[in-house]
Design a protein around this motif. Sequence first.
Motif, PDB file in Angstrom:
ATOM      1  N   UNK A   5       0.876  -1.170   0.000  1.00  0.00           N
ATOM      2  CA  UNK A   5       0.000   0.000   0.000  1.00  0.00           C
ATOM      3  C   UNK A   5       0.911   1.216   0.000  1.00  0.00           C
ATOM      4  N   UNK A   6       0.758   2.031  -1.003  1.00  0.00           N
ATOM      5  CA  UNK A   6       1.577   3.239  -1.117  1.00  0.00           C
ATOM      6  C   UNK A   6       0.866   4.400  -0.430  1.00  0.00           C
ATOM      7  N   UNK A   7       1.520   5.520  -0.366  1.00  0.00           N
ATOM      8  CA  UNK A   7       0.953   6.747   0.209  1.00  0.00           C
ATOM      9  C   UNK A   7       0.641   6.632   1.703  1.00  0.00           C
ATOM     10  N   UNK A   8       1.466   5.879   2.410  1.00  0.00           N
ATOM     11  CA  UNK A   8       1.363   5.809   3.868  1.00  0.00           C
ATOM     12  C   UNK A   8       2.559   6.559   4.448  1.00  0.00           C
ATOM     13  N   UNK A   9       2.451   7.036   5.677  1.00  0.00           N
ATOM     14  CA  UNK A   9       3.621   7.654   6.307  1.00  0.00           C
ATOM     15  C   UNK A   9       4.798   6.663   6.309  1.00  0.00           C
ATOM     16  N   UNK A  10       6.016   7.177   6.322  1.00  0.00           N
ATOM     17  CA  UNK A  10       7.196   6.316   6.222  1.00  0.00           C
ATOM     18  C   UNK A  10       7.320   5.336   7.393  1.00  0.00           C
ATOM     19  N   UNK A  11       6.707   5.639   8.516  1.00  0.00           N
ATOM     20  CA  UNK A  11       6.799   4.736   9.669  1.00  0.00           C
ATOM     21  C   UNK A  11       5.662   3.708   9.704  1.00  0.00           C
ATOM     22  N   UNK A  12       4.882   3.620   8.619  1.00  0.00           N
ATOM     23  CA  UNK A  12       3.778   2.659   8.539  1.00  0.00           C
ATOM     24  C   UNK A  12       4.000   1.732   7.345  1.00  0.00           C
ATOM     25  N   UNK A  13       3.944   0.430   7.595  1.00  0.00           N
ATOM     26  CA  UNK A  13       4.017  -0.577   6.544  1.00  0.00           C
ATOM     27  C   UNK A  13       2.604  -1.050   6.261  1.00  0.00           C
ATOM     28  N   UNK A  14       2.251  -1.184   4.987  1.00  0.00           N
ATOM     29  CA  UNK A  14       0.898  -1.620   4.662  1.00  0.00           C
ATOM     30  C   UNK A  14       0.849  -2.571   3.490  1.00  0.00           C
ATOM     31  N   UNK A  15      -0.040  -3.574   3.603  1.00  0.00           N
ATOM     32  CA  UNK A  15      -0.284  -4.490   2.496  1.00  0.00           C
ATOM     33  C   UNK A  15      -1.783  -4.688   2.317  1.00  0.00           C
ATOM     34  N   UNK A  16      -2.141  -4.960   1.063  1.00  0.00           N
ATOM     35  CA  UNK A  16      -3.519  -5.232   0.673  1.00  0.00           C
ATOM     36  C   UNK A  16      -3.561  -6.680   0.202  1.00  0.00           C
ATOM     37  N   UNK A  17      -4.392  -7.499   0.831  1.00  0.00           N
ATOM     38  CA  UNK A  17      -4.534  -8.906   0.482  1.00  0.00           C
ATOM     39  C   UNK A  17      -5.781  -9.104  -0.367  1.00  0.00           C
TER      40      UNK A  17
END
Length: 121
Positions: A5-17
Amino acid sequence: MLQFIKDLPSHVAGVHATGEVRDEDFERVLAPLLNEQVNSQGKINFLLVLDTKVSSFTWGALWKDLKLGLKHYRQWKRIAIVTDQREVKLFSDAFRFIIPGQSKGFPLDRLDEAVRWVSVK
């Protein structure tokens, strides 16, 4: 499939399943993402948008998920799981009793709220 998931703050990791999630997805997407978060931030703020049924995860993927969670056990700070699967949301709310960080479930229509919550430093 797991996608960043792009466009998140640099300290947040995100994935879309979405669709079928295989162990290769964890090796290719999730493991490097979590390792990078730990290396750069020291902690993990993690956003999972679960747009597929848990039954779509292969056994290999579930095993890799467990191993990754345990590998980074002390680094979890905040986990937001966004899904309309009620049982998953309840489990993610209860997860806070298992991990040292905070965990919270959100319905899909409250994704923006989940991003704000998981972004708290």
